[in-house]
Structure formats: C-alpha cells, structure tokens
Motif scaffolding. Structure first.
Motif, short mmCIF file in Angstrom:
data_model
loop_
_atom_site.label_atom_id
_atom_site.label_comp_id
_atom_site.label_asym_id
_atom_site.label_seq_id
_atom_site.Cartn_x
_atom_site.Cartn_y
_atom_site.Cartn_z
N ARG A 93 0.83 -1.22 0.00
CA ARG A 93 0.00 0.00 0.00
C ARG A 93 0.85 1.26 0.00
O ARG A 93 0.32 2.37 -0.09
N LEU A 94 2.18 1.09 0.11
CA LEU A 94 3.11 2.22 0.12
C LEU A 94 4.06 2.10 -1.04
O LEU A 94 4.58 1.00 -1.32
N THR A 95 4.31 3.19 -1.73
CA THR A 95 5.23 3.18 -2.87
C THR A 95 6.16 4.36 -2.76
O THR A 95 5.92 5.32 -2.01
N ARG A 96 7.27 4.31 -3.50
CA ARG A 96 8.25 5.39 -3.46
C ARG A 96 8.03 6.32 -4.65
O ARG A 96 8.01 5.89 -5.79
N PRO A 97 7.87 7.62 -4.37
CA PRO A 97 7.67 8.56 -5.48
C PRO A 97 8.98 8.85 -6.19
O PRO A 97 10.06 8.80 -5.59
#
Length: 428
Positions: free
Chosen positions: A83-87
């Motif tokens: 649910r978390l990604t790196r921009p």
C-alpha cells in the motif's frame, strides 16, 4: 554499497497525490527530530517517539509533512507494504503547474511492479556474496596501498584516516566493480553530492544534477558500446549492457543508465561517511577495538553491529500511501507521505537488547540498515565486504591504532543527512 536503494524519496506516485496529510489528521506536526551535536547516531528524541508516538505527523526540512514511523517492527512492515510506494525524486512533492519538470528515469529504488522484478532479476546475481568474492583481493590491495601511502607520508606516525583512507577507498572500489572511469570523477561526483544533499536545496537544482548524472551515464554507455570486446568487458556496466543487447533480455539501455545513477547515488558518499563513523565508534570504544584486533574471525559479526549501531543513512525515506489505512490509531490517507526512520528502528529496545550499546558480538542482529522487503539493498554484500576488508587491513597493519585528538574536538562533515567526522586524526 552502501546503501544502494536507500537514497531518499523515489518510486511511482498516485495520480493526484499530495505530499501533505489532510489538515485534520494527527494534530499539529512536530519538527523532524534534530541531530545531536557530534553524534552520527539517531537523535535522542526518537526514543520517546518510539514509546509515546510511534506514528506521528512531522514537518520535513522542505516544508512537506508526513507520518514519521520510528519502531523497528513498523519500519520493516512499511518497506514491505504494497500500500506504500516510493515517489520519483523528480515528481515529489508533486507539482501540477505548467512548470512541472519532465520525469527522470527511475533509480532502482523507484522502480515498481514488473519493471522492478525484471531489472532486479538481471542485476541481483552480480551482487551475491559468492559472485563478489572476486573483489575481496582487489579491495584488500587498494586498502593496503592506501594505508602504506599514509604511513610512508607520515613523519611522526600520525595521519588522517578520512583523507587517506575512508574517502578514496569507496570510490576506487565502486570504479573497479561497476566500471566507472576514476579519471571522470570530477564530472560525476559534484552531481552525486548535490543529490545526496537534496533536503536543503531548491528542486530545480536537484533536478539539474539528476539530469546531468543521467547524461553522464548515457555518455559512458556510448563509450562502452564502442569499446565492446575490450579489456574492461568484465565490469558490471559492460555485463549489463550486453544483457540489454541480448534478444529477450531483461534489461533495456535505459535500465543500464539507471544502474549507473543508482550506484553513484548509493555507493559513494554513504560508504565514505559510514566507514568514517564506524572507525570513530571503534576508536572511542577501545575495549571493542581490542576484541576485534585479537579475534579477526569475529569481523563479519562486528560489521553487522556497526551497520546497526552507526546509521548507514540518517536521511528521511519517503513513501506515499496508495490507499487509506490506519496505523497505531492514526488515519493515513491515500497520497500522504509515510516516513520510516531506519536509524531509529535500529535502536529499538523491543528488537535489540540494550540498543545504545555497541556490542561487536551481538547475534542475532536483524537490523534494517539495508532496508527491507522488495527493495532490500542490492549492494548490501558489497558494502559488507568493503567494511570487513577495511577493518582487517587497518588492524593488521596498524595494530596500535588510536585517536590522536579528543573525539569531542573533531570537525564534522554535515553536507549530507548522514553526518560524519571531516577528519579522523590517528596515531599508530
């Protein structure tokens, strides 16, 4: 290498996402804890946050806010959470105006999904413990050469380990492994250092450095393509370039460009500073230094403790939430920034007994120095190998090594979030 895949904010963003949590969530943001003077470790404030506010809205140096996560269990979970990604560095904080910059190529940390799987499948075999065995003699030879040069140049058996050893060693290792021309260092290092100091710089300056580093990498690959079949064909850039030319291969030419940029951002300055900090930790714990000198077989275990005790990075890792979820009672919204703090996680007493004590025999040692989950640092074994060989060579050649000045009087290099001594004066 350092921490290859540990360079700040990178990955893909959610359409319409913002870097700022909703105004009613979590109350007034706290400042990101400030560093303690002359100490490379995590700020003391994290101890209280781990106990009282394990998820707290914080104000970052660039004016954005995000959810600071400080506990070991939560940090590991965040890095592995889909649910978390790196921009992308070039796309966060997001800009929707007409002046928004064109996207940069993603570094390895920013790649997602099938793209990340494909590239990691091609690159990871080059960085296994067994594959890197060929580098141990070369690292030892470089380390011995640097120490011998320092000793020969000293009239009073004193020297500066930063200038003579910890600064030149990582770049030499990086150049020999990856295939970067050492003579080009004045071309690529200034841009690398700009990116590592990104927190305090205008976005335009950061992006200019990133584009320049990509241009350098592309030009280097052009040269490698013309030299195909030459004596340097075994370097990693050449090997990956060959894979990109193979029909049905896992890599594109752009992926090789990203490899060069990633290695420079993650494998140079962080290793310089971490090695200097690790040596300072040993020199200020003479009992531990003696233990290591008398039992070199314990070096690999000692390296793991140095990676835990001395932050490999003290920067803020930025992730972006893809959907709403709740963590420790705090409602995190899609588009919010989430900030797992590796340095704090590695001092969590729930994971490490007596966590502020340097214990070179500590085992097990489940530190998060290299991250966790799908983006676990590809270059971890090279970083371990480099530090292990450096320690062995130093203690073999200079068994009576000690600080030549009080630790409290040392000047500090604060050019990046990972602070380190600018000089390390020693006698032997």
């Amino acid at each position: 290498m350092t921490a290859m895949e540990e360079t700040g904010a990178t990955g893909s963003t959610t359409p319409g996402a913002t870097g700022t949590p909703t105004p009613d969530a979590g109350g007034t943001p706290i400042p990101v804890p400030a560093f303690d003077p002359a100490d490379p470790g995590p700020p003391c404030a994290y101890a209280r946050l781990r106990t009282e506010r394990p998820v707290v809205k914080a104000l970052m140096p660039n004016g954005e806010t995000g959810w600071l996560i400080s506990r070991h269990e939560d940090v590991r979970a965040a890095f592995a959470d889909p649910r978390l990604t790196r921009p992308l560095l070039s796309a966060w904080p997001p800009r929707e105006d007409a002046d928004a910059p064109p996207p940069c190529l993603p570094t390895f940390l920013e790649m997602t999904g099938e793209h990340h799987t494909r590239v990691r499948r091609a690159v990871s075999p080059l960085f296994t413990r067994r594959q890197l065995e060929f580098m141990a003699p070369r690292i030892r030879a470089v380390a011995e050469e640097l120490i011998d040069t320092m000793v020969r140049g000293s009239r009073d058996r004193t020297g500066d380990l930063v200038a003579s050893f910890t600064e030149p060693l990582p770049l030499r290792v990086l150049c020999e492994t990856v295939g970067l021309p050492h003579e080009d260092r004045d071309l690529y290092l200034p841009h690398t250092l700009t990116l590592l100091s990104a927190a305090g710089l205008p976005m335009d300056e950061i992006l200019a450095a990133l584009y320049a580093l990509q241009d350098y990498a592309s030009g280097l690959i052009d040269r490698k393509e013309k030299e195909a079949g030459g004596p340097d064909e075994g370097d990693y850039v050449s090997l990956l370039l060959a894979e990109s030319r193979r029909e049905g291969g896992d890599l594109t030419r752009d992926d090789v460009v990203s490899f060069v940029v990633t290695m420079l951002m993650a494998g140079y300055k962080t290793n310089i500073q971490h090695t200097a900090n690790a040596l300072l930790a040993l020199l200020t714990h003479p009992d531990q230094l003696r233990r290591l000198r008398d039992d070199p077989d314990g070096t690999d275990t000692a390296v793991e403790e140095l990676l835990r005790h001395v932050p490999l990075m003290n920067a803020i890792n930025v992730l972006v939430a893809l959907e709403d979820f709740t963590l420790h009672g705090q409602r995190i919204r899609a588009g919010d920034a989430v900030l797992p703090v590796i340095a704090s996680a590695n001092r969590d007493p729930e994971a490490f007994p007596d966590p502020d004590r340097l214990d070179l025999t500590r085992s097990p040692n489940a530190h998060t120095a290299f991250g966790y989950g799908p983006h676990y640092c590809t270059g971890a074994h090279l970083t371990r190998l480099q530090l292990s060989v450096a320690l062995r060579v130093l203690l073999e050649k200079l068994p009576d090594l000690e600080l030549a000045e009080p630790a409290g009087s040392l000047p500090w290099d604060e050019s990046t979030p990972l602070r380190a001594p600018a000089r390390l004066p020693v006698r032997w």
